[in-house]
Design a protein around this motif. Structure first.
Motif, PDB file in Angstrom:
ATOM      1  N   GLY A   8      -7.697   1.157  -0.509  1.00 34.91           N
ATOM      2  CA  GLY A   8      -7.530   0.434   0.821  1.00 34.91           C
ATOM      3  C   GLY A   8      -6.260  -0.245   1.080  1.00 34.91           C
ATOM      4  O   GLY A   8      -5.717  -1.433   0.968  1.00 34.91           O
ATOM      5  N   ARG A  97       2.517  -7.507   4.379  1.00 36.16           N
ATOM      6  CA  ARG A  97       1.655  -6.237   3.705  1.00 36.16           C
ATOM      7  C   ARG A  97       0.273  -7.040   3.887  1.00 36.16           C
ATOM      8  O   ARG A  97      -0.611  -5.841   4.330  1.00 36.16           O
ATOM      9  CB  ARG A  97       1.838  -6.333   2.262  1.00 36.16           C
ATOM     10  N   ASP A 122     -12.956   5.499 -10.330  1.00 35.89           N
ATOM     11  CA  ASP A 122     -12.043   6.014 -11.223  1.00 35.89           C
ATOM     12  C   ASP A 122     -12.014   7.505 -11.596  1.00 35.89           C
ATOM     13  O   ASP A 122     -11.363   7.997 -12.368  1.00 35.89           O
ATOM     14  CB  ASP A 122     -12.214   5.086 -12.615  1.00 35.89           C
ATOM     15  N   ARG A 142      -6.020   7.098 -10.190  1.00 35.21           N
ATOM     16  CA  ARG A 142      -6.868   7.476 -11.077  1.00 35.21           C
ATOM     17  C   ARG A 142      -7.263   8.929 -10.766  1.00 35.21           C
ATOM     18  O   ARG A 142      -7.410   9.816 -11.576  1.00 35.21           O
ATOM     19  CB  ARG A 142      -7.955   6.649 -11.472  1.00 35.21           C
ATOM     20  N   TYR A 191      14.626 -10.150   3.234  1.00 31.25           N
ATOM     21  CA  TYR A 191      14.535 -10.347   4.610  1.00 31.25           C
ATOM     22  C   TYR A 191      13.316 -11.033   4.813  1.00 31.25           C
ATOM     23  O   TYR A 191      12.459 -11.273   4.290  1.00 31.25           O
ATOM     24  CB  TYR A 191      14.547  -8.919   5.383  1.00 31.25           C
ATOM     25  N   ARG A 281       5.598   3.356   5.632  1.00 29.54           N
ATOM     26  CA  ARG A 281       5.869   4.461   6.761  1.00 29.54           C
ATOM     27  C   ARG A 281       5.416   5.812   6.314  1.00 29.54           C
ATOM     28  O   ARG A 281       4.633   6.253   7.290  1.00 29.54           O
ATOM     29  CB  ARG A 281       7.312   4.319   7.231  1.00 29.54           C
TER      30      ARG A 281
HETATM   31  C1  LIG Z   1       9.398  -3.814  -4.398  1.00 24.65           C
HETATM   32  C2  LIG Z   1       8.812  -2.990  -3.379  1.00 24.65           C
HETATM   33  C3  LIG Z   1       9.237  -3.052  -1.970  1.00 24.65           C
HETATM   34  C4  LIG Z   1       8.692  -2.135  -0.917  1.00 24.65           C
HETATM   35  N1  LIG Z   1       9.170  -2.533   0.168  1.00 24.65           N
HETATM   36  C5  LIG Z   1       8.686  -1.397   1.093  1.00 24.65           C
HETATM   37  C6  LIG Z   1       9.288  -1.897   2.321  1.00 24.65           C
HETATM   38  O1  LIG Z   1      10.165  -2.542   2.787  1.00 24.65           O
HETATM   39  N2  LIG Z   1       8.858  -0.748   3.488  1.00 24.65           N
HETATM   40  C7  LIG Z   1       8.073   0.026   3.022  1.00 24.65           C
HETATM   41  O2  LIG Z   1       7.692   0.914   4.145  1.00 24.65           O
HETATM   42  N3  LIG Z   1       7.473   0.324   2.073  1.00 24.65           N
HETATM   43  C8  LIG Z   1       7.674  -0.669   0.795  1.00 24.65           C
HETATM   44  N4  LIG Z   1       7.359  -0.445  -0.452  1.00 24.65           N
HETATM   45  C9  LIG Z   1       6.552   0.783  -0.766  1.00 24.65           C
HETATM   46  C10 LIG Z   1       5.250   0.621  -0.184  1.00 24.65           C
HETATM   47  O3  LIG Z   1       4.586  -0.654  -0.687  1.00 24.65           O
HETATM   48  C11 LIG Z   1       4.289   1.708  -0.834  1.00 24.65           C
HETATM   49  O4  LIG Z   1       4.757   2.668  -0.376  1.00 24.65           O
HETATM   50  C12 LIG Z   1       2.703   1.802   0.312  1.00 24.65           C
HETATM   51  O5  LIG Z   1       2.107   0.515   0.025  1.00 24.65           O
HETATM   52  C13 LIG Z   1       2.088   2.925  -0.300  1.00 24.65           C
HETATM   53  O6  LIG Z   1       0.789   2.771   0.561  1.00 24.65           O
HETATM   54  P1  LIG Z   1      -0.365   3.621  -0.219  1.00 24.65           P
HETATM   55  O7  LIG Z   1      -1.536   3.292   0.700  1.00 24.65           O
HETATM   56  O8  LIG Z   1      -0.084   4.963  -0.589  1.00 24.65           O
HETATM   57  O9  LIG Z   1      -0.728   2.750  -1.403  1.00 24.65           O
HETATM   58  P2  LIG Z   1      -1.081   1.204  -1.777  1.00 24.65           P
HETATM   59  O10 LIG Z   1      -0.352   0.362  -0.868  1.00 24.65           O
HETATM   60  O11 LIG Z   1      -0.532   0.960  -3.238  1.00 24.65           O
HETATM   61  O12 LIG Z   1      -2.487   1.070  -1.932  1.00 24.65           O
HETATM   62  C14 LIG Z   1      -3.274   1.779  -2.604  1.00 24.65           C
HETATM   63  C15 LIG Z   1      -4.720   0.744  -2.779  1.00 24.65           C
HETATM   64  O13 LIG Z   1      -5.599   1.768  -3.728  1.00 24.65           O
HETATM   65  C16 LIG Z   1      -6.378   0.475  -4.445  1.00 24.65           C
HETATM   66  N5  LIG Z   1      -6.675   1.090  -5.631  1.00 24.65           N
HETATM   67  C17 LIG Z   1      -5.969   1.619  -6.525  1.00 24.65           C
HETATM   68  N6  LIG Z   1      -6.812   2.219  -7.710  1.00 24.65           N
HETATM   69  C18 LIG Z   1      -7.806   2.459  -7.268  1.00 24.65           C
HETATM   70  C19 LIG Z   1      -9.174   2.527  -7.955  1.00 24.65           C
HETATM   71  N7  LIG Z   1      -9.343   3.506  -9.015  1.00 24.65           N
HETATM   72  N8  LIG Z   1     -10.699   2.546  -6.984  1.00 24.65           N
HETATM   73  C20 LIG Z   1     -10.382   1.986  -5.547  1.00 24.65           C
HETATM   74  N9  LIG Z   1      -9.192   1.525  -5.182  1.00 24.65           N
HETATM   75  C21 LIG Z   1      -8.128   1.546  -5.917  1.00 24.65           C
HETATM   76  C22 LIG Z   1      -5.304  -0.539  -4.667  1.00 24.65           C
HETATM   77  O14 LIG Z   1      -5.883  -1.683  -4.970  1.00 24.65           O
HETATM   78  C23 LIG Z   1      -4.636  -0.512  -3.419  1.00 24.65           C
HETATM   79  O15 LIG Z   1      -5.141  -1.492  -2.539  1.00 24.65           O
HETATM   80  C24 LIG Z   1       7.710  -1.322  -1.322  1.00 24.65           C
HETATM   81  C25 LIG Z   1       7.447  -1.097  -2.565  1.00 24.65           C
HETATM   82  C26 LIG Z   1       7.730  -2.057  -3.526  1.00 24.65           C
HETATM   83  C27 LIG Z   1       7.331  -1.775  -4.955  1.00 24.65           C
END
Ligand SMILES: Cc1cc2nc3c(=O)[nH]c(=O)nc-3n(C[C@H](O)[C@H](O)[C@H](O)COP(=O)(O)OP(=O)(O)OC[C@H]3O[C@@H](n4cnc5c(N)ncnc54)[C@H](O)[C@@H]3O)c2cc1C
Length: 381
Positions: A8, A97, A122, A142, A191, A281
């Motif tokens: 999520g 976030r 997993d 995973r 920011y 994004r």
């Molecule tokens: C320091 C830092 C600053 C950032 N700043 C920005 C920014 O300014 N702008 C921007 O656009 N992006 C930014 N990002 C990047 C952004 O946070 C990620 O690219 C984005 O969150 C990716 O989204 P996602 O949905 O792919 O994964 P995630 O947001 O990582 O979500 C994955 C989810 O899966 C869940 N999960 C993991 N494993 C399991 C499992 N086995 N079973 C069930 N659930 C699981 C986790 O708990 C999590 O909720 C930044 C990242 C970092 C590290």
């Protein structure tokens, strides 16, 4: 059709919402390992173009996001005691976030997605009977790890160390600080993302990590070092931690977007380096593209996944290359910092290859004019 979305984060929620909204007959379930209302990190930046795409795709989500965002055009870049204030051509927005995830979770429930918090998945073997498994479980996925050979996973661990903090007040204008301090090289990017909070990402190069003994410190002690290095900017405010672990960035890529009925979405597909501020994004764009593929291919999962890869690969490749160039620049930041301020900023703004000198005229007009020795508004040719 039965769909399991694992993770999520922004892309998992957004895909689940879009699919269920357009295809109410599809059974969409989302499994998130963490509890509801908790996440790592602070605010994330989302540009105007991203918001326009969200507005076109999902107006209620767009409206809720806009109401929670903070926008600015101004950024100060500091290099060892000198600074320049940039006015960007377009405003950049930022959102908490946690707030973004709350909005998306609400939007999912609103259309009937079944949300299971505190439910880790997993292995794909736990999801027998689902026609589609969406691996939106982030950078350390995973589901990806159990099929790395099929996905063609490559991983490079960067040398710089970083941690994601917050600050309990709006720090404006947003800034990038490049600082030589007691023989070390430090970077901070901050920011405001609400009336009361700012994101503060701190980074140092590998030589600094060992020189300062950061490798032997607790995260609490490392935070105290950063508070000393950036004391001027923090002005007495402490850094706020939220799973703010110092780590090296894992630059993960995958040759393939899917294997069988498991598809990689967002960071599990390609981890976008935070220095290009686009991971959220890209993750949300992945979600919209996967949804678009299912709109075009109905319930034919194999056809939809092939179509998804076709739609998404060009954009992902372009951004992947931009992110690579950006992190390579940061990996060598101490050397870049030996230049005077204006060439340094020029090199910084054009480091990814996406912004040419010509594009700087509209992207960062005040800097373009100053760099090229013109008064603002004066004709270019
Ligand atoms: C320091 C830092 C600053 C950032 N700043 C920005 C920014 O300014 N702008 C921007 O656009 N992006 C930014 N990002 C990047 C952004 O946070 C990620 O690219 C984005 O969150 C990716 O989204 P996602 O949905 O792919 O994964 P995630 O947001 O990582 O979500 C994955 C989810 O899966 C869940 N999960 C993991 N494993 C399991 C499992 N086995 N079973 C069930 N659930 C699981 C986790 O708990 C999590 O909720 C930044 C990242 C970092 C590290």
């Amino acid at each position: 059709m039965k769909v399991a979305v694992v993770g999520g984060g922004p892309c998992g929620f957004y895909f689940a919402r879009l699919l269920k909204r357009s295809r109410p007959e599809v059974d969409v379930e989302l499994f998130e390992r963490g509890p509801e209302g908790a996440t790592w990190g602070f605010g994330v930046g989302l540009g105007g173009r991203t918001m326009k795409e969200i507005e076109d795709t999902d107006r209620p989500v767009y409206q809720a996001m806009i109401a929670s965002m903070r926008f600015t055009r101004t950024q100060i870049i500091h290099l060892d005691g000198e600074a320049f204030t940039l006015e960007y051509g377009a405003a950049a927005g930022a959102i908490s976030r946690l707030r973004l995830l709350e909005i998306l979770a609400f939007a999912c429930r609103d259309v009937g997605v079944k949300l299971h918090f505190g439910t880790p998945v997993d292995s794909a073997a736990q999801l027998d009977g689902y026609d589609l498994i969406v691996a939106s479980d982030g950078a350390s996925s995973r589901l990806r790890q159990e099929r790395e050979a099929e996905f063609g996973t490559k991983r490079r661990i960067l040398r710089n160390r970083f941690a994601w903090y917050g600050v309990g007040r709006p720090m404006e204008p947003m800034a990038l600080i490049f600082r030589s301090f007691e023989g070390g090289t430090f970077v901070a990017h901050y920011y405001a993302y609400s009336d009361s909070m700012s994101t503060f990402v701190a980074e140092c190069d590998e030589a600094t990590w060992y020189k300062f003994g950061l490798d032997r410190m607790t995260d609490e002690a490392r935070k105290a070092v950063m508070e000393r290095v950036f004391a001027t900017e923090l002005d007495g405010a402490p850094l706020v931690a939220n799973h703010s672990i110092w780590r090296q960035f894992p630059a993960v890529t995958n040759a393939h977007f899917y294997s069988g009925n498991v598809v990689l979405l967002g960071d599990s597909q390609r981890v976008a380096h935070f220095s290009i501020g686009s991971g959220t994004r890209l993750a949300m764009e992945d979600a919209a593209a996967l949804h678009q593929a299912f709109q075009q291919c109905g319930s034919d999962v194999a056809a939809a996944l092939a179509r998804f890869e076709e739609i998404r690969r060009p954009g992902r490749d372009t951004f992947g290359e931009a992110a690579r160039r950006s992190f390579e620049w940061y990996e060598d930041v101490a050397r870049h910092m030996r230049q005077p301020l204006m060439p340094f900023i020029h090199e910084f703004l054009t480091r990814t290859g996406r912004i040419s000198d010509e594009r700087l005229r509209t992207y960062a007009p005040s800097f373009y004019d100053a760099y090229h020795g013109r008064r603002q508004g004066e004709p270019v040719a």
